[in-house]
Design a protein around this motif. Structure first.
Motif, PDB file in Angstrom:
ATOM      1  N   GLN A  60      66.111  -5.337  40.852  1.00 29.28           N
ATOM      2  CA  GLN A  60      67.450  -4.766  41.061  1.00 29.28           C
ATOM      3  C   GLN A  60      67.447  -3.269  40.799  1.00 29.28           C
ATOM      4  N   ILE A  61      66.674  -2.856  39.770  1.00 26.53           N
ATOM      5  CA  ILE A  61      66.588  -1.414  39.476  1.00 26.53           C
ATOM      6  C   ILE A  61      65.930  -0.678  40.649  1.00 26.53           C
ATOM      7  N   ASN A  62      64.846  -1.277  41.134  1.00 30.93           N
ATOM      8  CA  ASN A  62      64.125  -0.639  42.236  1.00 30.93           C
ATOM      9  C   ASN A  62      64.963  -0.578  43.516  1.00 30.93           C
ATOM     10  N   ASP A  63      65.878  -1.507  43.638  1.00 32.61           N
ATOM     11  CA  ASP A  63      66.707  -1.547  44.854  1.00 32.61           C
ATOM     12  C   ASP A  63      67.904  -0.605  44.791  1.00 32.61           C
ATOM     13  N   LEU A  64      68.130   0.019  43.626  1.00 31.60           N
ATOM     14  CA  LEU A  64      69.248   0.962  43.546  1.00 31.60           C
ATOM     15  C   LEU A  64      68.975   2.166  44.470  1.00 31.60           C
ATOM     16  N   PRO A  65      70.034   2.708  45.098  1.00 29.15           N
ATOM     17  CA  PRO A  65      69.833   3.889  45.974  1.00 29.15           C
ATOM     18  C   PRO A  65      69.454   5.115  45.146  1.00 29.15           C
ATOM     19  N   GLU A  66      68.740   6.027  45.790  1.00 30.96           N
ATOM     20  CA  GLU A  66      68.359   7.254  45.086  1.00 30.96           C
ATOM     21  C   GLU A  66      69.604   8.086  44.808  1.00 30.96           C
ATOM     22  N   THR A  67      69.564   8.785  43.660  1.00 30.78           N
ATOM     23  CA  THR A  67      70.704   9.641  43.300  1.00 30.78           C
ATOM     24  C   THR A  67      70.780  10.843  44.227  1.00 30.78           C
ATOM     25  N   ASN A  68      72.011  11.379  44.417  1.00 31.07           N
ATOM     26  CA  ASN A  68      72.207  12.604  45.237  1.00 31.07           C
ATOM     27  C   ASN A  68      73.007  13.615  44.414  1.00 31.07           C
ATOM     28  N   SER A  69      73.346  14.654  45.063  1.00 25.64           N
ATOM     29  CA  SER A  69      74.006  15.759  44.352  1.00 25.64           C
ATOM     30  C   SER A  69      75.473  15.502  44.096  1.00 25.64           C
ATOM     31  N   LYS A  70      75.999  14.494  44.732  1.00 24.80           N
ATOM     32  CA  LYS A  70      77.418  14.230  44.516  1.00 24.80           C
ATOM     33  C   LYS A  70      77.600  13.582  43.142  1.00 24.80           C
ATOM     34  N   ILE A  71      78.570  14.090  42.449  1.00 22.15           N
ATOM     35  CA  ILE A  71      78.725  13.689  41.035  1.00 22.15           C
ATOM     36  C   ILE A  71      79.148  12.238  40.897  1.00 22.15           C
ATOM     37  N   ILE A  72      80.158  11.832  41.621  1.00 27.41           N
ATOM     38  CA  ILE A  72      80.703  10.463  41.437  1.00 27.41           C
ATOM     39  C   ILE A  72      79.682   9.409  41.805  1.00 27.41           C
TER      40      ILE A  72
END
Length: 339
Positions: A58-70
Motif C-alpha cells: 500500500q505504501i509503494n502504491d501511494l502516488p508520488e508527492t508534488n509541489s502542491k501543498i494540500i
C-alpha cells in the motif's frame, strides 16, 4: 513354578506391557503436540508477514508527492496511517508470538514429566501399576491356603478319631477342647499369661490324660520356620490343663479315691500325631507319633484309676470346655466323626 507364582509373573508381564505402551503413547502425544505448536507458530508468523507485505505494498502504491501543498499533506497522512498499521501489526503479532512461545515452554509438560518419570523409574512404575492386582492375588492365595490348611487339619483330626475308635470303652475322647481362663494362668518359668487353650483331642484313660495335637503336615511344612512350633503349643496347653485339673482335685470337683500317702496326681502326657511325615528328632516332655503308633502307645501305660475316677476326670474336662455341651460325655465310640 506354583500357580501363584505363575499368575504373579503374568500380572507383572501384563503391566510391564501397559507401561511400555504408555511410554510409546506419551512419546506420540508429545510429538503431536509439539508439531501442532510448531504449525500454529508458523501460521501466525506467515500471517504477520503476509499482513506486513500487504501494508508495504500500500505504501509503494501511494502516488508520488508534488509541489502542491494540500495533495502532499494528504499523501503524508496516508503514508503515516499505513506505517501506524504496520507498527500495530508488528506489535500485535509480536505479542501473539510471545504468548505462543510461553505456551511452548509448557507444551506437554505433564506428559513430558510422566515420560521422564517412566524412563527413570520403570520398574517402580510397573510395581505401582500392578500393586492392586498383586494384592488381590495374594489375598486369594492366603484364603486358599487357609482353606486348604483347615481341610487338611480336619482330615487329619478325622483320621486320628477313627484310629482311636478301636480303643475300648474305658477311653473317653473329648474333641476340639477349648477353655478360657479368668484370671489368666501365669507360667512363671516362661513368663507367659495363658488366657485360653485349644486342643485337638483330649483322651482320658485309666492311665491318665493324653493331650493330642494332630498335624497333617508335609515334610516341607515341618521344615518351615514360619509355622508355629507344635511342641511349644502342646507344652503350653499341658501347663494350663495340669493347673486346671489340680484345682479340680483340690476343690473336689474331680473325685479321686483317697490314698493314705497323700493327694494323688493325674498324669498329663503330651502327644503330637503326624499323619504324613514325622521329624527324626525327639523332644523333651512331648512324644511324637505317627498315626499307626497311636493306639499301641496309649494302651502301653498301666491303669492307675478306676472307671469311676476316669469318668469323673472326663466330666470335669467336658464341663470346663467352651465348645462341648456339658451334658454330653463322649467315649471313643460316641465321636461326632463316627458315621
Amino acid at each position: 513354578m506354583s500357580k501363584y507364582e505363575s499368575a504373579k509373573q503374568q500380572i507383572i508381564s501384563n503391566h510391564t506391557k501397559l507401561i511400555e505402551k504408555e511410554k510409546a503413547d506419551l512419546e506420540i502425544q508429545i510429538a503431536d503436540m509439539e508439531d501442532s505448536y510448531s504449525k500454529t507458530r508458523n501460521d501466525v508468523q506467515n500471517q504477520k508477514e503476509t499482513r506486513i507485505s500487504a501494508l508495504n505494498k500500500q505504501i509503494n502504491d501511494l502516488p508520488e508527492t508534488n509541489s502542491k501543498i494540500i495533495p502532499t499533506v494528504i499523501d503524508y497522512y496516508r503514508n503515516f496511517i499505513i506505517w501506524m498499521k504496520i507498527w500495530s501489526t508488528q506489535l500485535s503479532f509480536h505479542s501473539k508470538l510471545k504468548s505462543l512461545d510461553r505456551l511452548g515452554l509448557d507444551i506437554a509438560s505433564q506428559e513430558k514429566s510422566r515420560l521422564n518419570f517412566l524412563n527413570l523409574n520403570f520398574d517402580y512404575a510397573v510395581g505401582e501399576s500392578c500393586s492392586t492386582e498383586l494384592n488381590a492375588l495374594l489375598r486369594r492365595k492366603n484364603v486358599i491356603e487357609e482353606l486348604e490348611n483347615f481341610i487338611y487339619g480336619a482330615f487329619g483330626e478325622y483320621k486320628v478319631v477313627k484310629n482311636l475308635e478301636t480303643l475300648s470303652d474305658e477311653f473317653i475322647l473329648v474333641n476340639d477342647f477349648t477353655c478360657r481362663f479368668q484370671p489368666a494362668i501365669y507360667n512363671r518359668k516362661e513368663n507367659d499369661y495363658i488366657k485360653s487353650v485349644q486342643v485337638d483331642h483330649i483322651l482320658i484313660s485309666r492311665a491318665g490324660v493324653f493331650i493330642i495335637e494332630t498335624k497333617n503336615w508335609s515334610e516341607k511344612s515341618i521344615s518351615n520356620l514360619n509355622f508355629h512350633s507344635p511342641v511349644r503349643q502342646i507344652k503350653r496347653a499341658n501347663y494350663a490343663l495340669f493347673k486346671m485339673i489340680s484345682d479340680g482335685i483340690s476343690n473336689s470337683t474331680v473325685r479321686l479315691n483317697k490314698h493314705h500317702w497323700g493327694d494323688r496326681k493325674i498324669p498329663v502326657r503330651n502327644l503330637i500325631v503326624l499323619i504324613n511325615k514325622r521329624p527324626t528328632e525327639e523332644f523333651q516332655f512331648v512324644k511324637i507319633l505317627t498315626l499307626p503308633e497311636l493306639t499301641s502307645y496309649v494302651e502301653y501305660f498301666p491303669p492307675i484309676f478306676s472307671i469311676e475316677e476316669t469318668r469323673s476326670i472326663a466330666d470335669y474336662f467336658i464341663k470346663r470346655s467352651n465348645t462341648i455341651n456339658p451334658a454330653n460325655q463322649i467315649s471313643v465310640h460316641d465321636s461326632p466323626y463316627r458315621q
